[in-house]
Design a protein around this motif. Structure first.
Motif, short mmCIF file in Angstrom:
data_model
loop_
_atom_site.label_atom_id
_atom_site.label_comp_id
_atom_site.label_asym_id
_atom_site.label_seq_id
_atom_site.Cartn_x
_atom_site.Cartn_y
_atom_site.Cartn_z
N THR A 74 -36.74 2.01 24.11
CA THR A 74 -35.65 1.35 24.84
C THR A 74 -35.88 -0.15 24.96
O THR A 74 -34.95 -0.87 25.35
N ASN A 75 -37.06 -0.63 24.63
CA ASN A 75 -37.34 -2.07 24.71
C ASN A 75 -37.02 -2.81 23.41
O ASN A 75 -37.24 -4.01 23.33
N ILE A 76 -36.48 -2.11 22.43
CA ILE A 76 -36.25 -2.72 21.13
C ILE A 76 -35.34 -3.94 21.21
O ILE A 76 -35.56 -4.94 20.53
N GLY A 77 -34.32 -3.88 22.05
CA GLY A 77 -33.39 -5.01 22.14
C GLY A 77 -34.07 -6.30 22.55
O GLY A 77 -33.82 -7.37 21.97
N ARG A 78 -34.93 -6.22 23.54
CA ARG A 78 -35.65 -7.40 24.03
C ARG A 78 -36.56 -7.96 22.94
O ARG A 78 -36.60 -9.18 22.71
N PHE A 79 -37.27 -7.11 22.24
CA PHE A 79 -38.18 -7.60 21.20
C PHE A 79 -37.43 -8.18 20.01
O PHE A 79 -37.87 -9.16 19.41
N LEU A 80 -36.29 -7.58 19.67
CA LEU A 80 -35.47 -8.16 18.61
C LEU A 80 -34.98 -9.55 18.99
O LEU A 80 -34.95 -10.47 18.17
N GLU A 81 -34.57 -9.69 20.24
CA GLU A 81 -34.11 -11.00 20.72
C GLU A 81 -35.19 -12.05 20.58
O GLU A 81 -34.94 -13.17 20.11
N LEU A 82 -36.41 -11.70 20.97
CA LEU A 82 -37.50 -12.67 20.93
C LEU A 82 -38.00 -12.93 19.51
O LEU A 82 -38.57 -13.99 19.25
N ALA A 83 -37.80 -11.98 18.62
CA ALA A 83 -38.18 -12.22 17.21
C ALA A 83 -37.16 -13.07 16.50
O ALA A 83 -37.47 -13.69 15.48
N GLY A 84 -35.94 -13.13 17.03
CA GLY A 84 -34.82 -13.76 16.36
C GLY A 84 -34.79 -15.27 16.40
O GLY A 84 -35.74 -15.92 16.83
N PRO A 85 -33.65 -15.85 15.98
CA PRO A 85 -33.54 -17.31 15.83
C PRO A 85 -33.79 -18.10 17.12
O PRO A 85 -34.26 -19.23 17.06
N GLN A 86 -33.48 -17.51 18.28
CA GLN A 86 -33.71 -18.21 19.54
C GLN A 86 -35.12 -17.98 20.07
O GLN A 86 -35.48 -18.51 21.12
N GLY A 87 -35.90 -17.18 19.34
CA GLY A 87 -37.27 -16.91 19.75
C GLY A 87 -38.24 -17.39 18.68
O GLY A 87 -38.36 -18.59 18.43
N LEU A 88 -38.89 -16.46 18.01
CA LEU A 88 -39.90 -16.81 17.01
C LEU A 88 -39.30 -17.10 15.65
O LEU A 88 -39.94 -17.71 14.81
N ASP A 89 -38.09 -16.62 15.41
CA ASP A 89 -37.40 -16.80 14.13
C ASP A 89 -38.24 -16.26 12.98
O ASP A 89 -38.51 -16.94 12.00
#
Length: 231
Positions: A74-89
């Protein structure tokens, strides 16, 4: 990579320490040459992936890959957000149980990565699905005899025989009994995630693990952009 993983998980957890954890994760990711995160549900999945990688000739650290246990699907959304362009990209791929597949599909769509109407589409994105879970995959790949021999080598076979005699277990198949037994004691799933992978014949590696590590059909480009989506 170990320091990065800890900082990334702390960042995802939020709270007062999140800004410092975010800064640390970004700096450590740059220093380690991070290019991809493999998002898995828990510690046993991480243990299995990291044990299998060198057997397949993969040095994850030198390839800029970090295996990150999310503490639940259920935490996948948060980790995807942080891996994405506004996070680690960086690119993101992952592994989940069949029951958790809907969480992964919804999270990818909410992240703006498009709908994934079936398992094939999800796997093309780089997110592999275990049927029913990792333990089930490993038990089927090894066979029950080999799993029992592994239990014996680790001193757990007698405990398993006692477990089999419990009323709730007597009518279950041995496969179901083994799968349940591996999750009955704290740390056992992690220990056997690694141990059972070390016993695998490389010709019989479960396909979800193999695809995750060999990159077949996996994500490519920033934030795991699906090659098919680019035409």
């Amino acid at each position: 990579m170990e320091h990065f993983r800890s900082a990334f998980i702390a960042w995802a957890a939020g709270g007062r320490g999140a800004p410092a954890a975010a800064a640390a994760a970004r700096e450590l990711a740059r220093g380690a040459g991070l290019r991809r995160v493999l998002l898995v549900e828990g510690g046993s999945d991480r243990a299995a992936v990291e044990a299998l990688a060198p057997r397949l000739g993969r040095d994850l650290g030198s390839q800029g890959v970090s295996v990150v246990p999310m503490g639940g699907a259920t935490n996948i959304g948060r980790f995807l957000e942080l891996a994405g362009p506004q996070g680690l990209d960086v690119e993101a791929a992952g592994l989940c149980d069949a029951a958790e597949e809907p969480f992964f599909r919804r999270a990818l769509e909410r992240a703006g990565l498009g709908p994934h109407p079936d398992r094939e589409a999800l796997e093309r994105r780089g997110f592999q699905v275990c049927v029913a879970d990792l333990e089930d995959e490993l038990i089927r790949a090894l066979g029950t005899g080999a799993v029992e021999r592994a239990l014996a080598a680790q001193g757990d076979l007698r405990s398993f025989r006692t477990f089999q005699k419990q009323p709730a277990q007597r009518e279950r198949t041995i496969e179901a009994q083994l799968r349940r037994f591996l999750g009955t004691t704290s740390g056992r799933k992690i220990h056997y995630g690694r141990t059972l992978v070390e016993e695998l014949d490389l010709a019989a590696v479960p396909q979800p693990l193999l695809r995750l590590l060999d990159g077949a059909g996996a994500a490519s480009g920033p934030y795991g952009a699906d090659p098919a989506a680019r035409g």
